[in-house]
Scaffold this motif. Structure first.
Motif, PDB file in Angstrom:
ATOM      1  N   LYS A   5       0.822  -1.212   0.000  1.00  0.00           N
ATOM      2  CA  LYS A   5       0.000   0.000   0.000  1.00  0.00           C
ATOM      3  C   LYS A   5       0.859   1.267   0.000  1.00  0.00           C
ATOM      4  N   GLU A   6       1.817   1.344   0.893  1.00  0.00           N
ATOM      5  CA  GLU A   6       2.640   2.546   1.006  1.00  0.00           C
ATOM      6  C   GLU A   6       3.443   2.778  -0.272  1.00  0.00           C
ATOM      7  N   PHE A   7       3.967   1.702  -0.838  1.00  0.00           N
ATOM      8  CA  PHE A   7       4.754   1.820  -2.063  1.00  0.00           C
ATOM      9  C   PHE A   7       3.903   2.329  -3.210  1.00  0.00           C
ATOM     10  N   VAL A   8       2.715   1.755  -3.397  1.00  0.00           N
ATOM     11  CA  VAL A   8       1.836   2.174  -4.489  1.00  0.00           C
ATOM     12  C   VAL A   8       1.425   3.632  -4.314  1.00  0.00           C
ATOM     13  N   ALA A   9       1.118   4.025  -3.100  1.00  0.00           N
ATOM     14  CA  ALA A   9       0.737   5.410  -2.842  1.00  0.00           C
ATOM     15  C   ALA A   9       1.888   6.364  -3.134  1.00  0.00           C
ATOM     16  N   SER A  10       3.118   5.922  -2.865  1.00  0.00           N
ATOM     17  CA  SER A  10       4.277   6.779  -3.114  1.00  0.00           C
ATOM     18  C   SER A  10       4.480   7.054  -4.604  1.00  0.00           C
ATOM     19  N   LEU A  11       3.901   6.221  -5.449  1.00  0.00           N
ATOM     20  CA  LEU A  11       4.001   6.406  -6.895  1.00  0.00           C
ATOM     21  C   LEU A  11       2.982   7.413  -7.420  1.00  0.00           C
ATOM     22  N   GLY A  12       2.034   7.783  -6.563  1.00  0.00           N
ATOM     23  CA  GLY A  12       1.007   8.739  -6.972  1.00  0.00           C
ATOM     24  C   GLY A  12      -0.325   8.108  -7.305  1.00  0.00           C
ATOM     25  N   ALA A  13      -0.492   6.829  -6.948  1.00  0.00           N
ATOM     26  CA  ALA A  13      -1.747   6.132  -7.220  1.00  0.00           C
ATOM     27  C   ALA A  13      -2.581   6.004  -5.955  1.00  0.00           C
ATOM     28  N   VAL A  14      -3.881   5.816  -6.130  1.00  0.00           N
ATOM     29  CA  VAL A  14      -4.770   5.460  -5.031  1.00  0.00           C
ATOM     30  C   VAL A  14      -4.718   3.946  -4.885  1.00  0.00           C
ATOM     31  N   HIS A  15      -4.285   3.469  -3.733  1.00  0.00           N
ATOM     32  CA  HIS A  15      -4.134   2.027  -3.544  1.00  0.00           C
ATOM     33  C   HIS A  15      -5.468   1.363  -3.252  1.00  0.00           C
ATOM     34  N   VAL A  16      -5.690   0.216  -3.908  1.00  0.00           N
ATOM     35  CA  VAL A  16      -6.838  -0.649  -3.612  1.00  0.00           C
ATOM     36  C   VAL A  16      -6.290  -2.057  -3.389  1.00  0.00           C
ATOM     37  N   GLU A  17      -6.688  -2.661  -2.292  1.00  0.00           N
ATOM     38  CA  GLU A  17      -6.165  -3.987  -1.966  1.00  0.00           C
ATOM     39  C   GLU A  17      -6.695  -5.042  -2.933  1.00  0.00           C
ATOM     40  N   SER A  18      -5.826  -5.928  -3.327  1.00  0.00           N
ATOM     41  CA  SER A  18      -6.198  -7.019  -4.216  1.00  0.00           C
ATOM     42  C   SER A  18      -7.005  -8.067  -3.465  1.00  0.00           C
ATOM     43  N   GLY A  19      -7.631  -8.984  -4.228  1.00  0.00           N
ATOM     44  CA  GLY A  19      -8.393 -10.058  -3.615  1.00  0.00           C
ATOM     45  C   GLY A  19      -9.870  -9.974  -3.953  1.00  0.00           C
ATOM     46  N   PRO A  20     -10.663 -10.952  -3.509  1.00  0.00           N
ATOM     47  CA  PRO A  20     -12.104 -10.981  -3.796  1.00  0.00           C
ATOM     48  C   PRO A  20     -12.786  -9.683  -3.358  1.00  0.00           C
ATOM     49  N   GLY A  21     -13.747  -9.236  -4.139  1.00  0.00           N
ATOM     50  CA  GLY A  21     -14.425  -7.975  -3.836  1.00  0.00           C
ATOM     51  C   GLY A  21     -13.715  -6.770  -4.389  1.00  0.00           C
ATOM     52  N   LEU A  22     -12.729  -7.015  -5.240  1.00  0.00           N
ATOM     53  CA  LEU A  22     -11.922  -5.939  -5.800  1.00  0.00           C
ATOM     54  C   LEU A  22     -12.777  -4.866  -6.472  1.00  0.00           C
ATOM     55  N   ALA A  23     -13.745  -5.266  -7.282  1.00  0.00           N
ATOM     56  CA  ALA A  23     -14.525  -4.303  -8.058  1.00  0.00           C
ATOM     57  C   ALA A  23     -15.246  -3.302  -7.156  1.00  0.00           C
ATOM     58  N   ASP A  24     -15.802  -3.775  -6.064  1.00  0.00           N
ATOM     59  CA  ASP A  24     -16.497  -2.873  -5.148  1.00  0.00           C
ATOM     60  C   ASP A  24     -15.527  -1.881  -4.506  1.00  0.00           C
ATOM     61  N   ARG A  25     -14.347  -2.339  -4.163  1.00  0.00           N
ATOM     62  CA  ARG A  25     -13.363  -1.435  -3.553  1.00  0.00           C
ATOM     63  C   ARG A  25     -12.892  -0.390  -4.558  1.00  0.00           C
ATOM     64  N   VAL A  26     -12.766  -0.784  -5.821  1.00  0.00           N
ATOM     65  CA  VAL A  26     -12.365   0.173  -6.847  1.00  0.00           C
ATOM     66  C   VAL A  26     -13.458   1.212  -7.057  1.00  0.00           C
ATOM     67  N   ARG A  27     -14.705   0.773  -7.076  1.00  0.00           N
ATOM     68  CA  ARG A  27     -15.810   1.723  -7.259  1.00  0.00           C
ATOM     69  C   ARG A  27     -15.837   2.744  -6.129  1.00  0.00           C
ATOM     70  N   ALA A  28     -15.531   2.299  -4.921  1.00  0.00           N
ATOM     71  CA  ALA A  28     -15.509   3.227  -3.784  1.00  0.00           C
ATOM     72  C   ALA A  28     -14.332   4.199  -3.889  1.00  0.00           C
ATOM     73  N   ALA A  29     -13.201   3.708  -4.408  1.00  0.00           N
ATOM     74  CA  ALA A  29     -12.020   4.560  -4.529  1.00  0.00           C
ATOM     75  C   ALA A  29     -12.100   5.504  -5.708  1.00  0.00           C
ATOM     76  N   ALA A  30     -12.854   5.133  -6.739  1.00  0.00           N
ATOM     77  CA  ALA A  30     -12.980   5.953  -7.949  1.00  0.00           C
ATOM     78  C   ALA A  30     -14.450   6.075  -8.318  1.00  0.00           C
TER      79      ALA A  30
END
Length: 306
Positions: A179-204
Motif C-alpha cells: 500500500k505505502e509503495f503504491v501510494a508513493s508512486l502517486g496512485a490510489v491504492h486498492v487492496e487485491s483479492g475478492p471484492g476488488l470491483a467494489d473497492r475500486v468503485r468506492a475509490a474511484a
C-alpha cells in the motif's frame, strides 16, 4: 572463460547452475557486451520451466537466464553501425543477461545516457518498456482514470508513473503490504483479492476509463466488469483471457526507440526504477527465487563486477 548462470533443462530451481563458458561471438547486427547489471523478471523463471514466447523456438541447453542487461560494448559484429567498443549500452540480450558477457541485437539496444546508472538501465528493457508500450497503446487523455492491477511489481509501478506523468489519475491494485509503495508512486491504492470491483468503485466513484492488467486470472475478470467498453482493457498478464473478455494484449514495440524514450524519462526524473534488492552474479539463484516466490517489491537486479 566467462561466468554465466544457466538452466540445464526445463524444470525448477534444481536445474540452475553457475558455469564457465566461452564468451559468445557477435554476428551481423550484434554486440558483444561485458555485462555490468541484469534485471530479474518473472519471464526468466517461466522460460526455465518451459514456457516459450509466441513464435520462438527452444534454445539448446544450457540456456543463460536473463531478459534484460546493461554493460559496455567489447566488440561489434559485421555490418554494425552506430556502436563501437567502449560504448555503454542496455537492451534485450540474445544470449541471456545473467552473465559476464552477452550478445545484444542492435535493433533492441540503446546507448546508456551518462545520467542513467547501469543498474537502473538494466531494468528498463522489460518492465519499463512494457509499461511504456501499454500506456501509449491506451492513449488516455489527461484527467482520465486508469486502473493498474499488479501495481506493486516492476511493470505495474512503471505504468503508474508513466500514466501519472501523462496527467492520468491512477488506481493501483496491489497487496496490503504494498500500500505505502503504491501510494508513493502517486496512485490510489486498492487492496487485491475478492471484492476488488467494489473497492475500486468506492475509490474511484467517477468510474474507470481503462484497465492495464498485470495480474491475470480472477483479478482480470473482476477488473473487466468496471469498464463500459472492453476495448479499453489491456493485459500483459493473461493474453488469452484478455482476448476472451474483449480486450487486447499489450502490443510490444521492442525497438531501440522505446528504450531511448524510457531512458530519457528516467534522466528527466519522470520515471524511477525502484530497485529494492541487488545480488552478485554468484547469488543469481537467490535473486530469481525472490522474484519467483512473489516476494519482490519493485525491481531486483544482479550486479556483475566490472
Amino acid at each position: 572463460m566467462s561466468k554465466a548462470y544457466v538452466f540445464t533443462r526445463n524444470g525448477g530451481p534444481e536445474v540452475e547452475a553457475l558455469v564457465d563458458q566461452d564468451p559468445p561471438v557477435p554476428g551481423p547486427g550484434e554486440l558483444l557486451v561485458a555485462v555490468r547489471a541484469a534485471g530479474v523478471n518473472p519471464v526468466d523463471w517461466k522460460l526455465r520451466r518451459g514456457y516459450l514466447r509466441p513464435g520462438s523456438a527452444p534454445k539448446p541447453f544450457p540456456v543463460v537466464l536473463g531478459s534484460e542487461a546493461a554493460g559496455v560494448v567489447e566488440a561489434v559484429g559485421p555490418g554494425v553501425e552506430g556502436f563501437e567498443a567502449g560504448d555503454e549500452v542496455f537492451g534485450n540480450p540474445l544470449t541471456g543477461g545473467y552473465a559476464e558477457h552477452t550478445l545484444l541485437p542492435v535493433a533492441v539496444t540503446a546507448h546508456k545516457p551518462a545520467g542513467l546508472p547501469f543498474a537502473d538501465a538494466a531494468v528498463l528493457p522489460v518492465a519499463a518498456a512494457t509499461a511504456y508500450d501499454g500506456v501509449r497503446q491506451l492513449g488516455l487523455a489527461p484527467g482520465a482514470t486508469l486502473l493498474v492491477t499488479g501495481a506493486g511489481g516492476g511493470v505495474g509501478s512503471a505504468a503508474v508513473q508513466l500514466a501519472r506523468h501523462a496527467g492520468v489519475h491512477v488506481v493501483g491494485v496491489a497487496s496490503a503490504a504494498k500500500k505505502e509503495f503504491v501510494a508513493s508512486l502517486g496512485a490510489v491504492h486498492v487492496e487485491s483479492g475478492p471484492g476488488l470491483a467494489d473497492r475500486v468503485r468506492a475509490a474511484a466513484p467517477g468510474g474507470i476509463d481503462a484497465v492495464f492488467d498485470l495480474a491475470g486470472g480472477d483479478t482480470l475478470r473482476e477488473a473487466a466488469t468496471l469498464l463500459a467498453d472492453p476495448a479499453a482493457l489491456i493485459s500483459a498478464g493473461d493474453k488469452a483471457l484478455v482476448a476472451e473478455l474483449g480486450g487486447s494484449p499489450v502490443e510490444r514495440a521492442r525497438t531501440a526507440a522505446v528504450l531511448d524514450a524510457v531512458a530519457d524519462l528516467f534522466v528527466a526524473g519522470a520515471l524511477r526504477t525502484h530497485i529494492t534488492r541487488t545480488y552478485p552474479l554468484a547469488a543469481a539463484g537467490d535473486a530469481l527465487r525472490l522474484v519467483e516466490e512473489g516476494h519482490a517489491l519493485g525491481k531486483t537486479v544482479i550486479e556483475v563486477t566490472a
